[in-house]
Design an enzyme around this catalytic site. Structure first.
Site, PDB file in Angstrom:
ATOM      1  N   ASP A 129       1.173  -0.777   0.342  1.00 43.23           N
ATOM      2  CA  ASP A 129       0.626  -0.180   0.416  1.00 43.23           C
ATOM      3  C   ASP A 129       0.957   1.671  -0.425  1.00 43.23           C
ATOM      4  O   ASP A 129       2.423   0.831   0.380  1.00 43.23           O
ATOM      5  CB  ASP A 129      -0.856  -0.135   1.549  1.00 43.23           C
ATOM      6  CG  ASP A 129      -0.471  -0.836   2.079  1.00 43.23           C
ATOM      7  OD1 ASP A 129       0.494  -0.544   2.647  1.00 43.23           O
ATOM      8  OD2 ASP A 129      -1.205  -1.014   3.195  1.00 43.23           O
TER       9      ASP A 129
ATOM     10  N   ASN B 112      -7.498  -4.107  14.211  1.00 42.97           N
ATOM     11  CA  ASN B 112      -8.486  -3.931  13.423  1.00 42.97           C
ATOM     12  C   ASN B 112      -8.561  -5.254  12.973  1.00 42.97           C
ATOM     13  O   ASN B 112     -10.158  -5.404  12.478  1.00 42.97           O
ATOM     14  CB  ASN B 112      -9.587  -3.252  13.007  1.00 42.97           C
ATOM     15  CG  ASN B 112      -8.643  -2.140  11.777  1.00 42.97           C
ATOM     16  OD1 ASN B 112      -7.848  -2.403  11.073  1.00 42.97           O
ATOM     17  ND2 ASN B 112      -9.542  -1.092  11.185  1.00 42.97           N
TER      18      ASN B 112
ATOM     19  N   HIS C  68      -6.715  -5.495   9.269  1.00 44.99           N
ATOM     20  CA  HIS C  68      -7.261  -5.298   7.831  1.00 44.99           C
ATOM     21  C   HIS C  68      -5.387  -5.517   8.496  1.00 44.99           C
ATOM     22  O   HIS C  68      -5.087  -5.788   8.977  1.00 44.99           O
ATOM     23  CB  HIS C  68      -7.090  -3.449   8.228  1.00 44.99           C
ATOM     24  CG  HIS C  68      -5.763  -2.887   8.773  1.00 44.99           C
ATOM     25  ND1 HIS C  68      -6.164  -1.301   8.818  1.00 44.99           N
ATOM     26  CD2 HIS C  68      -4.254  -2.407   8.465  1.00 44.99           C
ATOM     27  CE1 HIS C  68      -4.941  -0.988   9.815  1.00 44.99           C
ATOM     28  NE2 HIS C  68      -3.952  -1.547   9.341  1.00 44.99           N
TER      29      HIS C  68
ATOM     30  N   GLU D 168      -9.472  -2.649   4.825  1.00 43.53           N
ATOM     31  CA  GLU D 168      -9.650  -2.209   6.948  1.00 43.53           C
ATOM     32  C   GLU D 168     -11.661  -2.531   6.986  1.00 43.53           C
ATOM     33  O   GLU D 168     -11.485  -3.347   5.505  1.00 43.53           O
ATOM     34  CB  GLU D 168     -10.700  -0.211   6.695  1.00 43.53           C
ATOM     35  CG  GLU D 168      -8.960   0.745   6.532  1.00 43.53           C
ATOM     36  CD  GLU D 168      -8.642   0.943   7.908  1.00 43.53           C
ATOM     37  OE1 GLU D 168      -8.453  -0.280   9.058  1.00 43.53           O
ATOM     38  OE2 GLU D 168      -8.032   1.738   8.379  1.00 43.53           O
TER      39      GLU D 168
HETATM   40  C1  GLP Z   1      -0.131  -0.219   8.711  1.00 45.76           C
HETATM   41  C2  GLP Z   1      -0.007  -0.450   6.973  1.00 45.76           C
HETATM   42  C3  GLP Z   1      -0.150  -2.365   7.180  1.00 45.76           C
HETATM   43  C4  GLP Z   1       0.009  -2.615   8.603  1.00 45.76           C
HETATM   44  C5  GLP Z   1      -0.650  -2.342  10.209  1.00 45.76           C
HETATM   45  C6  GLP Z   1       0.020  -2.889  11.214  1.00 45.76           C
HETATM   46  O1  GLP Z   1      -1.131   1.320   8.743  1.00 45.76           O
HETATM   47  N1  GLP Z   1      -1.414  -0.004   6.113  1.00 45.76           N
HETATM   48  O2  GLP Z   1       0.277  -2.979   5.820  1.00 45.76           O
HETATM   49  O3  GLP Z   1       0.340  -3.841   8.707  1.00 45.76           O
HETATM   50  O4  GLP Z   1      -1.442  -0.778   9.581  1.00 45.76           O
HETATM   51  O5  GLP Z   1       1.412  -1.671  11.387  1.00 45.76           O
HETATM   52  P1  GLP Z   1       1.699  -1.542  12.945  1.00 45.76           P
HETATM   53  O6  GLP Z   1       3.105  -3.059  12.096  1.00 45.76           O
HETATM   54  O7  GLP Z   1       2.982  -0.045  12.772  1.00 45.76           O
HETATM   55  O8  GLP Z   1       1.715  -1.679  13.653  1.00 45.76           O
END
Ligand code: GLP
Length: 265
Positions: free
Chosen positions: A67, A137, A139, A144
């Site tokens: 992303d 959540n 995702h 989402e």
């Molecule tokens: C982000 C990204 C995801 C990531 C997730 C968890 O916003 N878009 O690809 O896996 O949320 O993030 P983190 O590893 O900082 O908890």
């Protein structure tokens, strides 16, 4: 799902890096699906360390990130492009032209980015191994809750919760994007193999819902139950809410025994 519960986040990083290294050894021109966020940071550090002290090379590899934010320039330090350069690409021998993020280039219609990205992935023969983190959540990428389980790469509106979780990266709320372009859930599911990393107690509920709950767009990572080759690397905290934790550990013990037996026969 192959559920591997490790002592701490460092062990998760080591195991994740090893999986990528093993793939590149077997297939130097592998197509890697990469993730951003806090979780894979330690894994990228392990990978850079392994690269520096071994003969491993990324020269023939291709990467596709999950992303990218919409509305910030690639050179912005908060873009996922900058993150990837900083945390991995600048320290290894990958060809920059082989690194891809779903970026909206100047003058491009954001709605055209998804189909273009899908085509680029297809043209490279698809993703061999997709690395994923997981949001609190549930995702994956920026899919989402309520994302279609059949979605492809597209523009997605972030939830207020995700925006709050990532708020610390931005100087002020006004400069924080509310939109992103993310691989879809079906795009992720097309990968030949998936590696999900989760560390920390704040991920425990999302991990439980995704592994032991029903498949539902309300917990997007639960779709991974339908994929044939998924490895989930968890630290103790992220695994703490799993009901069948003992069973998953026992499965790993049995797997080790079986592999040892096969090796000695
Ligand atoms: C982000 C990204 C995801 C990531 C997730 C968890 O916003 N878009 O690809 O896996 O949320 O993030 P983190 O590893 O900082 O908890």
């Amino acid at each position: 799902m192959d559920i591997v519960i490790l002592k701490d986040s460092e062990q998760v990083a080591v195991a994740g890096a090893r999986a990528l290294q093993d793939l590149l050894t077997k297939k130097p021109d592998a197509v890697l699906g990469l993730a951003t966020g806090r979780t894979p940071l330690a894994m990228y550090r392990q990978l850079v360390a392994a690269y520096e002290k071994s003969s491993m090379s990324f020269r023939d590899a291709t990467t596709f990130n999950l992303d990218e934010y919409l509305g910030i320039k690639p050179a912005d330090p908060q873009s996922y492009r900058s993150y990837m350069q900083r945390e991995l690409f600048d320290d290894i021998d990958i060809e920059m032209s082989n690194t891809h993020l779903p970026e909206c280039v100047a003058g491009e219609n954001p709605l055209d980015v998804g189909p273009r990205y899908e085509e680029e992935i297809r043209a490279r023969g698809g993703i061999d191994l997709q690395v994923l983190g997981i949001g609190q959540n549930g995702h994956i990428g920026f899919n989402e809750p309520s994302s279609s389980l059949s979605s492809r790469t597209r523009v997605k509106t972030l939830t207020r919760e995700t925006i709050a979780n990532n708020r610390e990266y931005f100087d002020d709320a006004a400069s924080q994007p509310q939109l992103a372009i993310t691989m879809g859930i079906a795009t992720i599911m097309d990968a030949n193999e998936i590696l999900l990393l989760a560390t920390g107690a704040e991920k425990a509920e999302a991990v439980r819902q995704s592994i032991e709950g029903p498949v539902s767009s309300m917990w997007p990572a639960s779709i991974l139950q339908m994929h044939e080759r998924v490895t989930v690397l968890l630290d103790e905290s992220a695994a703490s809410a799993l009901e069948k934790r003992d069973y998953y550990n026992w499965v790993q013990d049995q797997k080790r025994l079986l592999l040892a037996q096969i090796e000695n026969s």
